[in-house]
Design an enzyme around this catalytic site. Structure first.
Site, short mmCIF file in Angstrom:
data_model
loop_
_atom_site.label_atom_id
_atom_site.label_comp_id
_atom_site.label_asym_id
_atom_site.label_seq_id
_atom_site.Cartn_x
_atom_site.Cartn_y
_atom_site.Cartn_z
CD GLU A 1 -2.70 -1.55 2.96
OE1 GLU A 1 -3.76 -1.51 2.13
OE2 GLU A 1 -2.75 -0.97 3.80
CE LYS B 1 0.75 -1.02 5.88
NZ LYS B 1 -1.27 -0.76 5.35
#
Length: 816
Positions: free
Chosen positions: A513, A634
């Site tokens: 993300e 991430k």
């Protein structure tokens, strides 16, 4: 070292919110956080109760626009059971001198207890023992008991037992600027002298909820006949009772509560059912007996036994003695049992009869608003091999929302069905369009709805459920329809590039993300995310295979109903052989097209500056920067391919596309991306532990330990108090179940290919596979599989390319 008792010694206000989340009790129907019965929502405590699927929508004006959010609703607080001595203050841990404090969660029996000795301002010393359960056998019941001993005093004790519907949703700080009053009071009163009730309704979804409470005071196990005073306010009702106590005397306070809603099946009227349930319920001890039996039967199905070398059996994280606070490190068996416990409290046998999904943060708090994401990808394997009926029920949640998914695809100009990144009540897209960065205080665009790979997760889950169960009825009537509509979506979103003679998928996000657009681009979205493209290829390939699996009449009827023509199948086949995958640096699979042009990130400098850089996106945004500029992830993205597929499967997919796939492809890509990942998601360590299992067992075990720490240590710094991370909890268990055993259901064969790290000497578990109940034991020397007697035919077990027939009642042993 007891692997079943989770203990906190001492009261620590700063850590109380974490403890309340980790000591939540639930039964799949509802859950209540582990706050004390005297606690009120404040800066220290948050006594939330949540109904599975209990959602409500409210609108708020934020940053110049009106946004609507659908929240998991904080229900009336049924816990209040408090006391005071003579005319003193009501008991509070903050106003007495605590002489001793111990909190225990009995994981095997599902009981939360506290033992407290305190001295009040008048010098009166009292000991109290509290026990609580949310009944695993009867989904509508909960109970608590407080036993008080007057150590050095005599006097009158006043008891107040209440149901408090004045609550709001205030469990997540960054949501507190949003409208949060979801409940409106309807009725309150008494069924009889022992039982009070409170009825409320959600103000948008119009869900009626009623709680009834029966309160008793006992001496020497005998209920006392006491005068009761009823206190009523809008949304609140309480009873007060007074009893005289002499020095050394013991009294017990007992409260049994029921919860019913207007959505419950098999009832006449929810108020009547709630009253009848508590009136007919037995004592706390009687309920404890049946509740403990229900948990005992669950553990028979789900427990995984593992043995470590003697030198390591009581140490997990390092060589120090195990501290009393489990959050600082502790016994691996204890933490695993705790995580399994919370998975089973979120999705239990009662889930089978409910229309609910599995929320990424459990029914333990208000984080992510109780929404359903893709985390079921990590959770379903836990149930597939134990109680697949639970998986089936959770897949039916998706099937019932297929119409909404079709409408979403049509609205975007696509065919088939596109499921939402965040789902709640009816399956519409619940992803917020703006989100708050608590580090900078700014509201920012949220483009996570572009994670179309949630569609791939649902299709993968359907296929894996079928591989384990062979459930043709589900596949024929529900699963195949979902799967084909998802395949249609991937076909329609694929764009043909004539210059390359390849198909591409444009304008999406992958699991990572941190990257939602190209640097400087106005429009969000990325092109040719490798994980997304490969999953689309796999889905289209399996969709074509479905037509051979289904009975001819079922296949014909389904094609007629959906309008699937031969021309469409031909295009699926073409895409599944010509999808584009981008590479860079001599064999590295590019996370997305253009990834190689991003800047390398200064990992050393930022770790020195901030120490904890798990949420690197928030740090960079607060600095006026963005992770879109950097090779910094991430969580696992490309490496998800090696998590979901065996080396044989992933190699076959690349060969099908005409791309080379060498022996070193997997370890080379693991090493490349692991160096560029911040682990900003608790799911990240799960994937990395798994994919390292075969190439680097030492690092795999370290990642496994990090996953164990995810919630007990709240490694993301304050997120667990808002709700547990269910995907990580189930995922770490599945590393043992499937990752280290090489367990895989594929092609009507149960495959085993163990790679036990040196820290494990043996794994043993009970499981179900295609109608068989099996016992599987794995050691470094051998595999042992026993099939318990049943009516099912023989199955095939595979290991290292060899197949073994296993008949009911037989045992096979395979040397390694």
């Amino acid at each position: 070292m007891n692997d079943w008792i989770f203990i906190y010694d001492g009261f620590d206000p700063e850590k109380e919110s974490l403890r309340e989340a980790l000591c939540t009790l639930g039964n799949g129907y509802f859950a209540t956080r582990g706050a004390g019965s005297e606690a009120q929502a404040d800066a220290i405590h948050y006594p939330g109760t949540y109904l599975a699927g209990g959602y409500n929508r409210l609108s708020t004006e934020i940053a110049g626009r009106v946004i609507e959010n659908e929240d998991l609703v904080n229900l009336p607080n049924w816990l209040p059971l408090n006391f005071r001595i003579d005319d003193g203050s009501w008991f509070s841990l903050m106003t007495v001198e605590i002489l001793s404090y111990r909190q225990e969660l009995d994981i095997r029996k599902g009981v939360l207890s506290r033992t407290i000795r305190f001295r009040d301002r008048q010098g009166r010393e009292t000991s109290m023992t509290c026990r609580r359960l949310v009944h695993m056998g009867n989904p509508h019941l909960a109970a608590q008991e407080i036993v008080l001993t007057a150590e050095n005093w005599s006097g009158a004790v006043t008891i107040r037992s209440a149901l408090d519907g004045r609550v709001v949703n205030a469990g997540v700080k960054r949501y507190q600027s949003l409208n949060n009053r979801h409940l409106e009071p309807l009725n309150a009163g008494s069924f009889n002298s022992d039982v009070i009730y409170l009825e409320v309704r959600t103000n948008q979804s119009k869900l009626h909820l009623v709680q009834a409470a029966r309160t008793r005071v006992l001496k020497k196990k005998d209920p006392l006949l006491l005068e009761r005073r009823v206190i009523e306010e809008p949304g609140y009702i309480a009873q007060e009772l007074t009893v005289d106590v002499t020095k050394g005397e013991i009294i017990a306070l007992e409260k049994v509560v029921s919860l019913f809603t207007s959505r419950d099946r098999g009832i006449s009227e929810w108020n009547l059912e709630a009253g009848k349930a508590v009136e007919s319920a037995g004592s706390f001890n009687a309920l404890l007996k049946t509740h403990s039996l229900a948990w005992e039967q669950l553990w028979r199905r789900f427990e995984i036994e593992f043995r470590k070398p003697k030198s390591q059996r009581t140490r997990v994280y390092d060589s120090r003695s195990i501290p009393r606070d489990p959050g600082a490190g502790g016994n691996a068996g204890l933490v695993l049992h705790l995580y399994m416990f919370h998975v089973l409290q979120t999705t239990s046998m009662h889930t089978i009869d409910l229309d609910v999904g599995v929320p990424s943060r459990g029914w333990h708090g208000e984080a992510y608003r109780g929404h359903i994401f893709w985390d079921e990808l990590y959770i379903f394997p836990f149930f597939n091999f134990r109680v697949p009926e639970i998986t089936r029920a959770l897949l039916m949640y998706r099937y019932r929302r297929l119409g909404e998914a079709r409408a979403a695809a049509k609205k975007e100009g696509w065919r088939g069905a596109i499921y939402p990144w965040q789902s709640a009540s009816n399956g519409r897209e619940e992803t917020q369009r703006i989100h708050l960065n608590p580090q900078s205080g700014r509201w920012l665009p949220d483009n996570s709805h572009l994670q179309r790979h949630v569609n791939a997760a649902i299709a993968y889950n359907i296929w894996q459920y079928f591989q384990v169960t062979g459930d043709m009825e589900f596949l024929s009537f529900y699963g195949a329809e979902m799967f084909l509509e998802i395949a249609r979506f991937w076909e329609s979103i694929s764009t043909y590039n004539p210059d390359l003679d390849r198909y591409e998928i444009l304008g999406v996000m992958g699991p990572d993300e941190y990257h939602d657009r190209y640097p400087g681009a106005e429009k969000p979205g990325l092109n040719n995310n490798a994980y997304t493209n490969i999953m689309a290829v796999w889905i289209l390939s399996r969709a074509l295979e479905l037509f051979d699996l289904l009975a001819e009449v079922e296949s014909r009827d389904l094609c007629e109903r959906l309008g699937v023509l031969d021309e469409e199948k031909t295009r699926w086949r073409d895409i599944s052989r010509k999808m584009r995958i981008v590479f860079h640096d001599d064999g590295i699979i590019s996370q997305f097209e253009g990834y190689d042009r991003l800047e390398e990130f200064d990992w050393k400098g930022y770790r020195k500056k901030y120490k904890d850089i798990q949420r690197l996106d928030r740090i960079l945004e607060a600095e006026g920067d963005t992770p879109n500029r950097y090779k910094a992830s991430k969580q696992a993205d490309v490496l998800m391919l090696f998590y979901l597929f065996s080396s044989e499967e992933i190699s076959g997919l690349f060969q099908q596309l005409g791309y080379p796939f060498e022996y070193e492809t997997i370890p080379r890509n693991i090493d490349y991306y692991l160096k560029r990942t911040s682990h900003g998601s608790t799911l990240s360590h799960v994937v990395h532990s798994w994919v390292l299992a075969r190439s680097d067992r030492v690092r795999s075990w370290k990642q496994f330990i990090m996953t164990l720490q995810s919630d007990v240590s709240d490694i993301q710094g304050g997120t667990t108090p808002e709700g547990i991370h269910l995907g990580a909890m189930a995922g770490v268990v599945d590393i043992l179940q499937e990752g280290y055993t090489g367990l895989e259901a594929r092609g009507q064969v149960l495959w085993l290919n163990p790679v036990l790290p040196k820290e494990l000497r043996r794994l043993r578990m009970h499981m179900r596979y295609r109608g068989h109940s099996l016992s599987v034991e794995v050691t470094p020397q051998r595999i042992k599989v026993h099939a318990f007697p049943c009516a099912s035919g023989p199955i095939q077990v595979g290991c290292k390319g060899k197949l073994f027939n296993l008949k009911t009642g037989d045992t096979i042993e395979i040397p390694l």
